[in-house]
Write an enzyme that holds these catalytic residues in place. Structure first.
Site, mmCIF file in Angstrom:
data_model
loop_
_atom_site.group_PDB
_atom_site.id
_atom_site.type_symbol
_atom_site.label_atom_id
_atom_site.label_comp_id
_atom_site.label_asym_id
_atom_site.label_seq_id
_atom_site.Cartn_x
_atom_site.Cartn_y
_atom_site.Cartn_z
ATOM 1 N N LYS A 215 0.847 -1.196 0.000
ATOM 2 C CA LYS A 215 0.000 0.000 0.000
ATOM 3 C C LYS A 215 0.876 1.238 0.000
ATOM 4 O O LYS A 215 1.263 1.777 1.052
ATOM 5 C CB LYS A 215 -0.922 -0.008 1.224
ATOM 6 C CG LYS A 215 -2.124 0.922 1.064
ATOM 7 C CD LYS A 215 -3.049 0.442 -0.048
ATOM 8 C CE LYS A 215 -4.227 1.375 -0.246
ATOM 9 N NZ LYS A 215 -5.024 1.012 -1.409
ATOM 10 N N SER A 411 -8.281 -0.085 -5.421
ATOM 11 C CA SER A 411 -8.580 0.169 -4.014
ATOM 12 C C SER A 411 -10.098 0.314 -3.853
ATOM 13 O O SER A 411 -10.837 -0.634 -4.113
ATOM 14 C CB SER A 411 -7.815 1.402 -3.531
ATOM 15 O OG SER A 411 -7.597 1.338 -2.144
#
Length: 618
Positions: A215, A411
C-alpha cells in the site's frame, strides 16, 4: 445587484461625512449618488451584454448542430485531447476554448456509425497528445481496428506525437508527421514526490496506520524513497504496460518489438524526421496545411477542394437511434470516492452518495433489466465505498450488474466492483490495490517551536482523540500507544471487511484474497489470471454480457447521466457556492483544478482505500 449599490452608497456617505464640512456635503453627496447610479447602469449593461452573448452563443451552437450536412466523400475527424467518461451537459460549455464536446462512448459510437455510413470514406485522427488513460485508448483503438475491416482508410497526423498519441495513431493506414516533429517513444516511468524530510524540518510527524505490504499511498509522508515492495510492484506494472505498448505498435507497423525497444533505449525520439521514416514509425513528413490536399484526394475529391470533415457530434447527430427491446442501464462511477459534504470544490465531482441513490433507483426500476457500471476510480473513502458496495449487491439481487473497468478501478474502485455478477477490464487497466490506511498528522514539535501549547478538560480517556472526534487540538497532542492501538485495530477491521467483500463477490477464500491483496496493484491481464477480473474487454463486451445474463434477445442502452446545473441555472437559483465552482472550472487550468481536488481529498480524516494522491494511470 441592488445590495451591491446599497453598499457603495453607504460607503460614499460615510466617507463624505468624515472628510467634508456641511457646506460641501450636498454637492458631493449628489455627485456621488450620480456616480453610483451611473455605475449601476454600467453594471446592468455589462450583465445584459454577457447574457445576450451567452444566448447568442447557445443559439449559434444549436443552429450549427441542426444545419450540418453529411455529404458524400466525407471524413470523420476525431480529436483525443481528453475523452472523459461523462460530459457535463452545459449550453455554455462552448464559451471555454478547452471544453470537451464528447465523451469516450460518444467517440466509439461515432466510429461504429461511420463504419456503416456510405458517405464516410475514412477517419482523420488528431492524436498528438491525448490526456486520456491507456485503457480508454485501448477501447478506442479496438473500435478503429474494427472500422478498418470495412476497407475504409484511417489517417493520423501529428506535429509531435506523445507516446500515448503514437500508440493510438499506429492503428492508422498512414501516419504523417511534421518535418520538425518527434515521435516520443521513450518508455514508461513511475515517480512520486516524498515529503518526509520536509515534514521533519517543520516538526510534523505523519502517524500512519495501514494493512497491506504494497500500500504505497502512505509512503510519500513516511519515507524518502520507494519501499522495496512498492518498487517491485511498480516495476511489474510499468514493464507490463511497456510490453503491451510496444507489442501493439509492432504488430500494426510491421516492425519487431526489439527494434522498438532499441529505438527507445538509444534515445532516437530526439532524432530528425527522416529517421522516423527509416525506422518504420512514420510514412511521410508533411506540414499540417498540406494535409488538406491529401485528404481531399483520398476521399475522392479534387485536390483543390476542401476536405469534407465531420465531427463526432455531427456524426452522432445524424444517426437514427432505434430503441428496440428491453433497456440496459449504464451508470458511471468516475473519480475519487468522496462524500459530497466534504467536496467543497466539486471539480470533476467524483463519486459521492449520489451513486448509491442511482443504484438504489435502478434496483427498484422494474423496466430496467440489467445494469452496467463503468468504474474509473482510484478509490477514496472506505465508508462510502462500503455504502456503494451494498447498493451494487442490492442491484444484483434484482437483476444482473456487470462492471466495466476503465483506466483504473483500484482500491475503493475495486471495492465497489467486487459484488457484481461479472467484471470486465482492459489489458492496461490498473486495478487491485486491495488495502486500507489512515493517517494522522502530529504537529507537536512544530507547535513547541512556535510556542503553542494546548490544554484539555475531558470526561473520559479518549474524548480528545483526533481520529474519533476530529478535535484539532489533537494535532499538537502526541497520540499515545493505547490510542494508536485502537486506530490500528480499526484499520485491520476495515481490511478484514474489504477482503471479505472481495471473497464473497469473487467466490474465493479470504486467505486467497489476502495473498493477492496487501495493497498490490495489477494490470488487467494479470488481474484476470489471479481471479480479480472475469474477462478482458470494454463497455461493448460488458453490455453484451449483461444482456446475456438477463436473457435478453433485443435490448438498448439507457445512459444514466445525472445532468449538472448550467451556469444560468445557478444564477437563477442564487446558488453562490456551486456558481463559484462552475466559474472556477471555466477560469482555472487543468493543473490548478487537480491541485484543488487533491487538497480537498487529503483534508478528509478517516479510513481510506485509494491509490496515492495525484496518481494518474498512464
Amino acid at each position: 445587484m441592488s445590495h451591491i449599490i446599497n453598499k457603495i452608497l453607504y460607503i460614499c456617505l460615510i466617507r463624505i461625512l468624515l472628510n467634508t464640512d456641511m457646506k460641501e456635503f450636498f454637492k458631493m453627496f449628489f455627485a456621488s449618488l450620480l456616480g453610483v447610479i451611473a455605475a449601476g447602469i454600467i453594471l446592468l449593461c455589462i450583465s445584459l451584454f454577457i447574457m445576450v452573448g451567452w444566448i447568442t452563443s447557445m443559439a449559434s451552437s444549436i443552429t450549427q448542430t441542426e444545419t450540418v450536412e453529411l455529404r458524400s466523400n466525407s471524413i470523420l475527424k476525431i480529436g483525443f485531447d481528453e475523452l472523459p467518461e461523462v460530459v457535463t451537459q452545459d449550453p455554455f460549455a462552448n464559451l471555454s476554448p478547452t471544453a470537451t464536446a464528447y465523451s469516450l462512448s460518444d467517440a466509439i459510437e461515432a466510429i461504429r456509425i461511420a463504419k456503416n455510413n456510405p458517405n464516410i470514406k475514412g477517419i482523420y485522427l488528431n492524436t498528438e497528445m491525448p490526456m486520456t488513460g491507456m485503457a480508454s485508448l485501448e477501447e478506442v483503438r479496438r473500435a478503429l481496428e474494427d472500422f478498418k475491416k470495412s476497407g475504409k482508410f484511417i489517417v493520423a497526423y501529428g506535429d509531435n506525437y506523445s507516446q500515448k498519441g503514437y500508440y493510438l495513431s499506429s492503428v492508422a493506414n498512414r501516419i504523417f508527421l511534421n518535418p520538425l516533429g518527434k515521435v516520443n517513444l521513450v518508455g514508461v516511468a513511475a515517480s512520486t514526490l516524498f515529503y518526509k524530510r520536509a515534514l521533519d524540518k517543520l516538526g510534523v510527524e505523519m502517524l500512519t496506520f495501514k494493512v497491506g505490504t504494497y500500500k504505497g499511498a502512505v509512503e510519500p509522508y513516511t519515507l524518502d524513497r520507494f519501499s522495496e515492495a512498492n518498487r517491485e510492484q511498480l516495476s511489474l506494472y510499468i514493464n507490463g504496460l511497456w510490453n503491451n505498448i510496444i507489442n501493439t505498435i509492432a504488430e500494426s507497423r510491421k516492425v519487431t518489438p526489439d527494434a522498438l525497444k532499441m529505438f527507445a533505449e538509444r534515445g532516437d525520439a530526439m532524432s530528425e524526421g527522416s529517421n522516423f521514416i527509416k525506422q518504420g514509425l512514420v510514412d511521410s513528413l508533411m506540414y499540417r496545411e498540406d494535409l488538406e490536399a491529401y485528404l481531399a484526394t483520398k476521399s475522392g475529391l479534387d485536390k483543390d477542394e476542401k476536405p469534407r470533415l465531420v465531427s463526432v457530434p455531427d456524426m452522432l447527430g445524424k444517426a437514427k437511434h432505434k430503441h428496440e427491446g428491453d433497456p440496459i442501464a449504464v451508470v458511471y462511477a468516475e473519480g475519487a470516492i468522496m462524500p459530497q459534504a466534504a467536496n467543497q470544490y466539486k471539480v470533476n465531482t467524483g463519486i459521492s452518495e449520489q451513486l448509491t441513490k442511482q443504484l438504489k433507483a435502478l434496483a427498484e426500476d422494474k423496466d430496467i433489466k440489467a445494469v452496467v457500471m463503468r468504474v474509473n476510480s482510484p478509490g477514496g473513502s472506505a465508508f462510502l465505498s462500503e455504502q456503494i458496495w451494498h447498493q451494487v449487491k442490492n442491484v444484483k439481487k434484482n437483476k444482473p450488474i456487470v462492471i466495466s473497468m476503465g483506466d483504473y478501478a483500484a482500491s475503493g474502485g475495486y471495492y465497489i466492483s467486487a459484488a457484481a455478477n461479472m467484471i470486465f477490464a482492459e489489458p492496461n487497466t490498473l486495478t487491485g490495490s486491495i488495502g486500507i490506511f489512515g493517517q494522522v498528522p502530529n504537529a507537536a514539535k512544530l507547535a513547541n517551536k512556535m510556542g503553542i501549547d494546548a490544554d484539555v478538560v475531558k470526561t473520559s480517556p479518549y474524548a480528545d482523540m483526533l481520529m474519533a472526534t476530529g478535535n484539532t487540538v489533537g494535532l499538537i497532542k502526541p497520540m499515545g500507544n493505547e490510542e494508536r492501538a485502537l486506530v490500528q485495530m480499526e484499520i485491520e477491521r476495515g481490511y478484514d471487511t474489504f477482503i471479505s467483500r472481495v471473497a464473497d463477490g469473487r467466490k474465493m477464500t479470504k486467505a486467497g484474497v489476502d495473498s493477492i491483496a496487501q495493497g498490490h496493484v495489477w494490470l488487467g491481464t494479470t488481474a484476470k489470471e489471479i481471479g480479480l477480473v472475469d474477462e478482458i474487454g470494454g463497455m461493448d463486451e460488458a453490455i453484451k454480457a449483461a444482456a446475456k445474463l438477463a436473457n435478453l434477445k433485443k435490448y438498448h442502452t439507457v445512459y444514466d447521466r445525472t445532468p449538472q446545473p448550467t451556469i444560468l441555472d445557478l444564477i437563477l437559483k442564487r446558488n453562490d457556492r456551486d456558481l463559484e465552482v462552475r466559474l472556477l472550472e471555466r477560469i482555472l487550468g487543468r493543473e490548478e483544478l487537480e491541485l484543488i481536488r487533491n487538497y480537498r481529498e487529503a483534508q478528509q480524516m478517516g479510513i481510506m482505500t485509494r491509490l496515492p494522491y495525484g496518481f494518474t494511470a498512464y
